[in-house]
Design a protein around this motif. Structure first.
Motif, mmCIF file in Angstrom:
data_model
loop_
_atom_site.group_PDB
_atom_site.id
_atom_site.type_symbol
_atom_site.label_atom_id
_atom_site.label_comp_id
_atom_site.label_asym_id
_atom_site.label_seq_id
_atom_site.Cartn_x
_atom_site.Cartn_y
_atom_site.Cartn_z
ATOM 1 N N PRO A 1 -4.467 0.187 -7.427
ATOM 2 C CA PRO A 1 -4.017 0.689 -8.731
ATOM 3 C C PRO A 1 -3.256 -0.369 -9.505
ATOM 4 O O PRO A 1 -2.941 -1.430 -8.974
ATOM 5 C CB PRO A 1 -3.106 1.859 -8.343
ATOM 6 N N GLY A 2 -2.954 -0.070 -10.767
ATOM 7 C CA GLY A 2 -2.262 -1.036 -11.606
ATOM 8 C C GLY A 2 -0.837 -1.292 -11.156
ATOM 9 O O GLY A 2 -0.327 -0.681 -10.211
ATOM 10 N N LEU A 3 -0.164 -2.188 -11.852
ATOM 11 C CA LEU A 3 1.220 -2.540 -11.529
ATOM 12 C C LEU A 3 2.159 -1.400 -11.919
ATOM 13 O O LEU A 3 1.978 -0.767 -12.965
ATOM 14 C CB LEU A 3 1.622 -3.815 -12.273
ATOM 15 N N PRO A 4 3.192 -1.115 -11.121
ATOM 16 C CA PRO A 4 4.147 -0.055 -11.467
ATOM 17 C C PRO A 4 4.929 -0.408 -12.732
ATOM 18 O O PRO A 4 5.422 -1.522 -12.884
ATOM 19 C CB PRO A 4 5.070 0.009 -10.247
ATOM 20 N N ALA B 1 8.354 -5.400 -1.875
ATOM 21 C CA ALA B 1 7.145 -4.669 -2.241
ATOM 22 C C ALA B 1 7.448 -3.223 -2.598
ATOM 23 O O ALA B 1 6.689 -2.583 -3.328
ATOM 24 C CB ALA B 1 6.141 -4.725 -1.094
ATOM 25 N N THR B 2 8.569 -2.683 -2.092
ATOM 26 C CA THR B 2 8.912 -1.284 -2.362
ATOM 27 C C THR B 2 10.227 -1.149 -3.142
ATOM 28 O O THR B 2 10.767 -0.048 -3.233
ATOM 29 C CB THR B 2 9.036 -0.501 -1.042
ATOM 30 N N GLY B 3 10.747 -2.239 -3.673
ATOM 31 C CA GLY B 3 11.998 -2.176 -4.406
ATOM 32 C C GLY B 3 13.216 -2.122 -3.514
ATOM 33 O O GLY B 3 14.304 -1.752 -3.964
ATOM 34 N N GLY B 4 13.065 -2.497 -2.243
ATOM 35 C CA GLY B 4 14.188 -2.487 -1.311
ATOM 36 C C GLY B 4 14.921 -3.806 -1.284
ATOM 37 O O GLY B 4 14.718 -4.681 -2.131
ATOM 38 N N ASP C 1 0.832 -1.207 0.000
ATOM 39 C CA ASP C 1 0.000 0.000 0.000
ATOM 40 C C ASP C 1 0.867 1.259 0.000
ATOM 41 O O ASP C 1 0.552 2.245 -0.669
ATOM 42 C CB ASP C 1 -0.930 0.001 1.220
ATOM 43 N N ILE C 2 1.968 1.228 0.747
ATOM 44 C CA ILE C 2 2.886 2.371 0.764
ATOM 45 C C ILE C 2 3.489 2.579 -0.626
ATOM 46 O O ILE C 2 3.577 3.703 -1.123
ATOM 47 C CB ILE C 2 4.001 2.151 1.810
ATOM 48 N N SER C 3 3.879 1.491 -1.278
ATOM 49 C CA SER C 3 4.450 1.592 -2.618
ATOM 50 C C SER C 3 3.445 2.167 -3.610
ATOM 51 O O SER C 3 3.800 2.960 -4.486
ATOM 52 C CB SER C 3 4.919 0.215 -3.084
#
Length: 433
Positions: free
Chosen positions: A373-376, A211-214, A180-182
């Protein structure tokens, strides 16, 4: 272990070169236009102070003691331009009431740039900590994201979570919280470090980070902990290229026009999105796309990047697919254009071919997973000089149409006829003799 789909080697090189070029150009442009400096990056160190941190299994001392030592070293080494804060979880409530224990998170030191006095105050605050209560990772991540949120969209934000156990405040799943943060698009990365982790802790912390690219790191020694946290704080201070938002269209005629740069968008499951690039004569279009799975998805997925003419004729494509668990999948393509044929075209700066880029994905998700929302999506575009030598495969390959494939089929057909005739002749001669 998490399976990562790797982009093609040249696609990685394209992204690295593009990013390096943008970063190098940034300071020069700022100097010429007297633009304000980039806003200070924000980092919040989140420390688990739950009861399990009493365990003495890191270099003969407790996990809490190792964390305090690492924090002292990190606070001394934090770059001046980084605004750093510290938040704890499970540091105050000793009781058995789950509802109260899951609210036990505190901003120990505010997020701000550190001077000499600030570093001393932060060390003093850390020194007072003692392993106490629960492990409310999900609620703490929500609070930490709020600590770092402001009106400056270009700011780099990073949470470094250090924990030795699973979240004890389900059903608020910290992995879902991270997704959700991402999805908020505030450029916040969460890195996680597991202190002597078991398999469940490792899986949960890995999920939060990805989930956030970390990144996730398993830690079993004090020097590993301090070294990794210092590295992550320093990384926040590195200059970054912020992608520009570009909303793709349902057809090429309505698509946004892209220049050389880095762009971000979101794409629904199984959707096609269009973008346009004007490629001048004698230039080569290089494009790559990455689609991130920031939530649970079904196995078997893929991404397709196609370059087409406005009339729908395919010029070249790049595609990648995979199965199993993933966090990102990438692909790329190259499309060169020939030099202008006459002097009039060479002098006309507006002479350019319109190339339609279509980004498609074949992701799907269980019914319980939200599709909005959609995928990044991250799309990199660059225009370089076309190759001069005909030996360049990209110049005379399938990217310029199907003529080469047709030629290969024709050659194979003729070769088959000749071989069949020779075989029959040799057989006839053998029978005669």
């Amino acid at each position: 272990m998490i399976t990562r789909q790797r982009p093609a080697a040249w696609a990685i090189a394209l992204l690295a070169a593009l990013t390096a070029g943008l970063v190098t150009a940034g300071p020069a442009a700022a100097a010429d236009d007297d633009e304000p400096a980039q806003p200070s990056p924000k980092v919040e160190l989140v420390l688990d102070v739950s009861g399990s941190m009493r365990a003495r299994d890191i270099d003969g001392k407790s996990r809490m003691a190792a964390a305090k030592q690492a924090f002292n070293e990190v606070l001394d080494a934090t770059p001046d331009e980084v605004a750093l804060g510290i938040r704890t979880l499970g540091a105050n409530y000793r009781g058995d009431d789950r509802k109260t224990g899951c609210k036990d998170t505190e901003l120990l030191y505010p997020v701000e740039q550190l001077d000499k006095a600030g570093r001393t105050d932060a060390k003093t605050a850390v020194a007072t900590l003692a392993p106490t209560g629960w492990t409310p990772i999900g609620p703490t991540l929500l609070k930490a994201a709020h600590d770092l949120t402001d009106d400056t969209a270009e700011r780099s934000r990073r949470i470094v979570l250090i924990s030795d156990g699973e979240d004890t405040c389900q059903p608020l799943d910290p992995c879902v919280v991270a997704r959700d943060i991402s999805a908020k698009g505030i450029h916040l990365t969460i890195d996680t470090l597991g202190l002597v982790p078991d398999a469940k802790t490792r899986d949960q912390l890995s999920c939060i980070a990805e989930a956030t690219g970390g990144t996730y790191t398993s830690v079993r020694h004090t020097d590993e902990l301090s070294g990794r946290v210092k590295q992550l704080v320093d990384r926040a201070a590195d200059p970054v290229v912020t992608p520009v938002e570009a909303k793709g269209a349902a057809q090429c005629t309505d698509a946004p026009e892209l220049k050389s740069g880095l762009y971000t968008d979101r794409e629904k499951f199984g959707e096609h999105r269009w973008y346009r690039v004007n490629v001048p004569a004698g230039k080569e279009l290089r494009a790559s796309v990455s689609v991130s799975a920031d939530r649970a998805v079904n196995q078997d997925y893929g991404v397709l990047l196609r370059a087409e003419t406005p009339q729908g004729r395919e010029l070249v494509r790049g595609q990648e697919s995979g199965d199993g668990r993933t966090d990102v999948i990438s692909t790329g393509l190259r499309h060169p254009t020939p030099e202008a044929d006459d002097e009039n075209d060479e002098n006309d700066e507006n002479t350019a071919d319109t190339v339609c880029l279509r980004v498609s994905n074949s992701f799907s998700a269980p019914a319980s997973v939200k599709t909005a929302p959609g995928l990044p999506v991250e799309l990199a575009v660059d225009l370089v000089d076309s190759p001069d030598e005909a030996s360049d495969v990209a110049f005379f390959g399938l990217g310029h149409g199907w003529w080469l494939l047709g030629l290969l089929v024709l050659i194979g057909f003729l070769a088959g006829l000749v071989w069949g005739w020779v075989s029959r002749w040799r057989f006839a001669v053998w029978r005669t003799n």
